[in-house]
Write an enzyme that holds these catalytic residues in place. Sequence first.
Site, mmCIF file in Angstrom:
data_model
loop_
_atom_site.group_PDB
_atom_site.id
_atom_site.type_symbol
_atom_site.label_atom_id
_atom_site.label_comp_id
_atom_site.label_asym_id
_atom_site.label_seq_id
_atom_site.Cartn_x
_atom_site.Cartn_y
_atom_site.Cartn_z
ATOM 1 N N PRO A 137 1.424 -1.788 9.054
ATOM 2 C CA PRO A 137 1.740 -3.028 8.350
ATOM 3 C C PRO A 137 1.683 -2.943 6.822
ATOM 4 O O PRO A 137 0.772 -2.318 6.267
ATOM 5 C CB PRO A 137 0.655 -4.001 8.842
ATOM 6 N N ASN A 138 2.656 -3.580 6.220
ATOM 7 C CA ASN A 138 2.758 -3.792 4.764
ATOM 8 C C ASN A 138 3.189 -2.546 3.991
ATOM 9 O O ASN A 138 3.429 -2.632 2.779
ATOM 10 C CB ASN A 138 1.443 -4.347 4.190
ATOM 11 N N ARG A 179 3.723 -3.509 -3.789
ATOM 12 C CA ARG A 179 2.453 -4.094 -3.369
ATOM 13 C C ARG A 179 1.292 -3.396 -4.072
ATOM 14 O O ARG A 179 1.171 -2.170 -3.981
ATOM 15 C CB ARG A 179 2.375 -3.890 -1.863
ATOM 16 N N TYR A 185 -1.710 1.539 -4.805
ATOM 17 C CA TYR A 185 -0.821 2.368 -3.980
ATOM 18 C C TYR A 185 0.293 3.071 -4.769
ATOM 19 O O TYR A 185 1.035 3.866 -4.192
ATOM 20 C CB TYR A 185 -0.201 1.508 -2.870
ATOM 21 N N ASN A 209 -0.120 6.725 9.178
ATOM 22 C CA ASN A 209 -0.846 5.832 8.280
ATOM 23 C C ASN A 209 -0.845 4.470 8.966
ATOM 24 O O ASN A 209 0.109 3.708 8.835
ATOM 25 C CB ASN A 209 -0.191 5.741 6.906
ATOM 26 N N ALA A 249 -3.715 -1.353 7.821
ATOM 27 C CA ALA A 249 -4.856 -2.205 8.204
ATOM 28 C C ALA A 249 -5.262 -1.993 9.664
ATOM 29 O O ALA A 249 -6.427 -2.209 10.027
ATOM 30 C CB ALA A 249 -4.506 -3.662 7.954
ATOM 31 N N HIS A 286 -8.436 -0.029 10.871
ATOM 32 C CA HIS A 286 -9.784 -0.595 10.895
ATOM 33 C C HIS A 286 -9.992 -1.585 12.040
ATOM 34 O O HIS A 286 -11.093 -2.100 12.209
ATOM 35 C CB HIS A 286 -10.061 -1.303 9.554
ATOM 36 N N ASP A 288 -6.179 4.228 21.547
ATOM 37 C CA ASP A 288 -5.943 4.582 22.950
ATOM 38 C C ASP A 288 -4.593 5.269 23.116
ATOM 39 O O ASP A 288 -4.466 6.235 23.876
ATOM 40 C CB ASP A 288 -6.002 3.335 23.845
ATOM 41 N N GLU A 345 -4.378 11.635 10.315
ATOM 42 C CA GLU A 345 -4.519 10.260 9.803
ATOM 43 C C GLU A 345 -4.438 10.315 8.286
ATOM 44 O O GLU A 345 -5.127 11.125 7.651
ATOM 45 C CB GLU A 345 -5.883 9.697 10.244
ATOM 46 N N HIS A 394 -4.198 8.137 4.531
ATOM 47 C CA HIS A 394 -4.279 6.929 3.711
ATOM 48 C C HIS A 394 -3.917 7.288 2.281
ATOM 49 O O HIS A 394 -4.398 8.295 1.750
ATOM 50 C CB HIS A 394 -5.685 6.328 3.757
ATOM 51 N N ILE A 395 -3.105 6.454 1.691
ATOM 52 C CA ILE A 395 -2.671 6.688 0.316
ATOM 53 C C ILE A 395 -3.861 6.533 -0.631
ATOM 54 O O ILE A 395 -4.074 7.342 -1.530
ATOM 55 C CB ILE A 395 -1.546 5.685 -0.040
ATOM 56 N N SER A 396 -4.632 5.481 -0.410
ATOM 57 C CA SER A 396 -5.777 5.201 -1.274
ATOM 58 C C SER A 396 -7.031 5.881 -0.736
ATOM 59 O O SER A 396 -7.082 6.287 0.431
ATOM 60 C CB SER A 396 -6.000 3.684 -1.368
ATOM 61 N N ARG A 423 -13.381 1.920 -1.456
ATOM 62 C CA ARG A 423 -12.933 0.523 -1.458
ATOM 63 C C ARG A 423 -13.896 -0.350 -0.634
ATOM 64 O O ARG A 423 -15.027 0.048 -0.381
ATOM 65 C CB ARG A 423 -11.488 0.464 -0.957
ATOM 66 N N ARG A 438 -13.043 -1.107 5.046
ATOM 67 C CA ARG A 438 -12.079 0.002 5.124
ATOM 68 C C ARG A 438 -12.758 1.340 5.423
ATOM 69 O O ARG A 438 -12.103 2.369 5.535
ATOM 70 C CB ARG A 438 -11.294 0.123 3.804
#
Length: 145
Positions: A11-12, A19, A24, A75, A78, A81, A88, A99, A101-103, A108, A112
């Site tokens: 998402p997003n 954003r 990001y 990625n 959200a 988390h 699953d 896995e 993550h950009i940030s 943070r 997160r």
Amino acid sequence: MARMIHILNGPNLNLLGQREPEVYGHTTLNDVERGCTALAGELGLELRFLQTNHEGQLVDWVQEARGVAAGIIINPAALTHTSVAVLDALNAFDGPVIELHISQVHRREAFRHHSYVSQRADAVMAGFGTHGYELALRQMAYFLG
Ligand code: DQA
């Protein structure tokens, strides 16, 4: 036949570049896909690059990767988390999972810091910015030998 890698985004991430650019960056998801497609060619990999705002769609795509993709770079945004369902689905996939993550999520908010997906991931990357996608692709090529 080239090995297929699926890069799945949650998402997003469609708003990447617009954003919270201070978190990001300014690179768009299309830019990331373009760079990854070029690199995949160099590495002898085939790429499927997808983004969804919907948990069920992400679960469907992870399931579809079974028997088709040699590895998954994800990625989950959200959903990292919150989603036992994504975990699953990944547990039913046999190949390497990275896995991403950009940030740097551990610097943070506390919510997160926990990831369901990390229970399955063979490697976890955070804080490399959008450049992390290409680094993950190189690592995937290394995992696949
Ligand atoms: C993210 C980090 C998540 O905490 C957040 O919800 C995102 C993006 C990252 O790439 O840094 O949407 O996965």
